[in-house]
Design a protein around this motif. Structure first.
Motif, PDB file in Angstrom:
ATOM      1  N   PHE A   1      -2.385   6.078  10.977  1.00  0.00           N
ATOM      2  CA  PHE A   1      -1.592   4.856  10.771  1.00  0.00           C
ATOM      3  C   PHE A   1      -2.382   3.599  11.107  1.00  0.00           C
ATOM      4  CE2 PHE A   1       1.123   1.453  12.308  1.00  0.00           C
ATOM      5  CZ  PHE A   1       2.011   1.302  11.251  1.00  0.00           C
ATOM      6  N   ASN A   2      -3.111   3.613  12.229  1.00  0.00           N
ATOM      7  CA  ASN A   2      -3.806   2.382  12.621  1.00  0.00           C
ATOM      8  C   ASN A   2      -4.927   2.012  11.655  1.00  0.00           C
ATOM      9  OD1 ASN A   2      -5.473   4.476  13.351  1.00  0.00           O
ATOM     10  ND2 ASN A   2      -5.670   3.890  15.507  1.00  0.00           N
ATOM     11  N   ILE A   3      -5.416   2.965  10.897  1.00  0.00           N
ATOM     12  CA  ILE A   3      -6.410   2.669   9.861  1.00  0.00           C
ATOM     13  C   ILE A   3      -5.702   2.198   8.597  1.00  0.00           C
ATOM     14  CG2 ILE A   3      -8.235   3.631   8.411  1.00  0.00           C
ATOM     15  CD1 ILE A   3      -8.826   5.629  10.642  1.00  0.00           C
ATOM     16  N   ALA A   4      -4.687   2.944   8.181  1.00  0.00           N
ATOM     17  CA  ALA A   4      -3.940   2.590   6.971  1.00  0.00           C
ATOM     18  C   ALA A   4      -3.304   1.211   7.092  1.00  0.00           C
ATOM     19  CB  ALA A   4      -2.860   3.635   6.702  1.00  0.00           C
ATOM     20  N   ASP A   5      -2.753   0.913   8.260  1.00  0.00           N
ATOM     21  CA  ASP A   5      -2.064  -0.350   8.475  1.00  0.00           C
ATOM     22  C   ASP A   5      -2.992  -1.535   8.247  1.00  0.00           C
ATOM     23  OD1 ASP A   5       0.269  -1.854   9.302  1.00  0.00           O
ATOM     24  OD2 ASP A   5      -0.813  -2.277  11.160  1.00  0.00           O
TER      25      ASP A   5
ATOM     26  N   ASN B   1       3.068   3.852   5.460  1.00  0.00           N
ATOM     27  CA  ASN B   1       3.731   4.982   6.116  1.00  0.00           C
ATOM     28  C   ASN B   1       3.528   6.287   5.364  1.00  0.00           C
ATOM     29  OD1 ASN B   1       4.744   3.361   8.200  1.00  0.00           O
ATOM     30  ND2 ASN B   1       6.591   2.842   7.046  1.00  0.00           N
ATOM     31  N   ARG B   2       3.573   6.215   4.049  1.00  0.00           N
ATOM     32  CA  ARG B   2       3.421   7.440   3.255  1.00  0.00           C
ATOM     33  C   ARG B   2       1.988   7.974   3.344  1.00  0.00           C
ATOM     34  NH1 ARG B   2       3.737  11.720   1.897  1.00  0.00           N
ATOM     35  NH2 ARG B   2       4.452  12.674  -0.040  1.00  0.00           N
ATOM     36  N   VAL B   3       1.013   7.093   3.240  1.00  0.00           N
ATOM     37  CA  VAL B   3      -0.385   7.528   3.296  1.00  0.00           C
ATOM     38  C   VAL B   3      -0.727   8.121   4.652  1.00  0.00           C
ATOM     39  CG1 VAL B   3      -2.769   6.696   3.296  1.00  0.00           C
ATOM     40  CG2 VAL B   3      -1.221   5.950   1.512  1.00  0.00           C
ATOM     41  N   SER B   4      -0.204   7.530   5.709  1.00  0.00           N
ATOM     42  CA  SER B   4      -0.542   7.985   7.058  1.00  0.00           C
ATOM     43  C   SER B   4       0.286   9.190   7.510  1.00  0.00           C
ATOM     44  CB  SER B   4      -0.362   6.840   8.059  1.00  0.00           C
ATOM     45  OG  SER B   4       0.973   6.375   8.073  1.00  0.00           O
TER      46      SER B   4
END
Length: 258
Positions: free
Chosen positions: A75-79, A129-132
């Motif tokens: 999440f912290n990367i995707a965000d 959210n979906r990617v992570s």
């Protein structure tokens, strides 16, 4: 989770995107059309598709399972990556759309400022959210392809909606018509038709992936603008011309003597 890969990843994405955008013949054409005051909503849509496709290609080339820790887009990367890149897409597309809408308003003699919608953060968050959520990035990487293009097109739909609604709230009371193009799906077919502004379906501005439906609106002055082709149509034009002709004839005909 260590975020050390993010700064270098973002720099690579920025450089790759800027280079591809600079070399894009489609974007150069769109800019030239704007300079020539000939750009339409078709051009805005084409511009958004090209911007979306460039970003999708860049993400596909730079974000890989091999690069990501444990092969996962945490999440912290995707965000950070998705928020920054989609924000840039939004800025580019609304900038171009705002300039085109301003010109369309001038051409239509509508003395209103072009409206710029806010970034739809819910859409961005949905992708993040979906990617992570998937442990294996390779199983979810498709979300950084066509959905990115659809997101970019949705910005154009938001621009259109914002401007039509602003004109409606300003007293023009537009009538909106949606037409299908090609072999339409059941959902698009159900939306086709003409509606008074306040009776329109809530989904009239929306589109699915690869949708090519067109939308036009009447601002309430008797002129109808196809917002995709910039063609204004006055349905009473022939009647008005004939009325003027008859008036001129009456003026030239001497009154009968008593």
């Amino acid at each position: 989770m260590d975020n050390d890969i993010v700064p270098a990843l973002l720099e690579s994405i920025r450089n790759d995107f800027d280079q591809r955008a600079f070399n894009s013949a489609k974007l150069k054409t769109a800019v030239q059309l704007l300079k020539n005051k000939k750009a339409t909503y078709i051009d805005i849509n084409d511009y958004s598709v090209e911007i979306g496709q460039i970003l999708a290609e860049v993400l596909g080339a730079n974000v890989t399972a091999e690069l990501l820790p444990d092969g996962r887009m945490y999440f912290n990367i995707a965000d950070r990556v998705i928020n920054e890149t989609l924000q840039k897409n939004y800025d580019l597309i609304v900038g171009y759309a705002n300039d085109v809408q301003t010109q369309l308003n001038r051409d239509a003699n509508i003395h209103m400022r072009a409206q710029v919608p806010d970034l739809n953060q819910d859409r961005v968050d949905g992708i993040v959210n979906r990617v992570s959520s998937e442990a294996d990035f390779d199983k979810i990487k498709w979300l950084l392809n066509e959905p990115i293009v659809t997101f970019s097109q949705s910005i154009v739909d938001d621009v259109l909606q914002s401007n039509v609604e602003f004109q409606a709230k300003s007293g023009l009371r537009p009538k909106i018509t949606r037409r299908v193009v090609g072999k339409a799906c059941k959902w698009c077919s159900s939306l086709a038709g003409s509606y008074d502004y306040f009776d329109k379906p809530e989904e009239i501005y929306q589109r699915h992936e690869r949708c090519r439906c067109t939308v036009e609106y009447d601002p309430g002055s008797g002129r109808r603008q196809d917002v995709w082709s910039k063609k204004w149509v006055d349905p009473q034009r022939e009647t008005k011309i004939e009325a003027r002709k008859q008036l001129n004839i009456k003026k030239k005909t001497p009154a009968p003597s008593a």
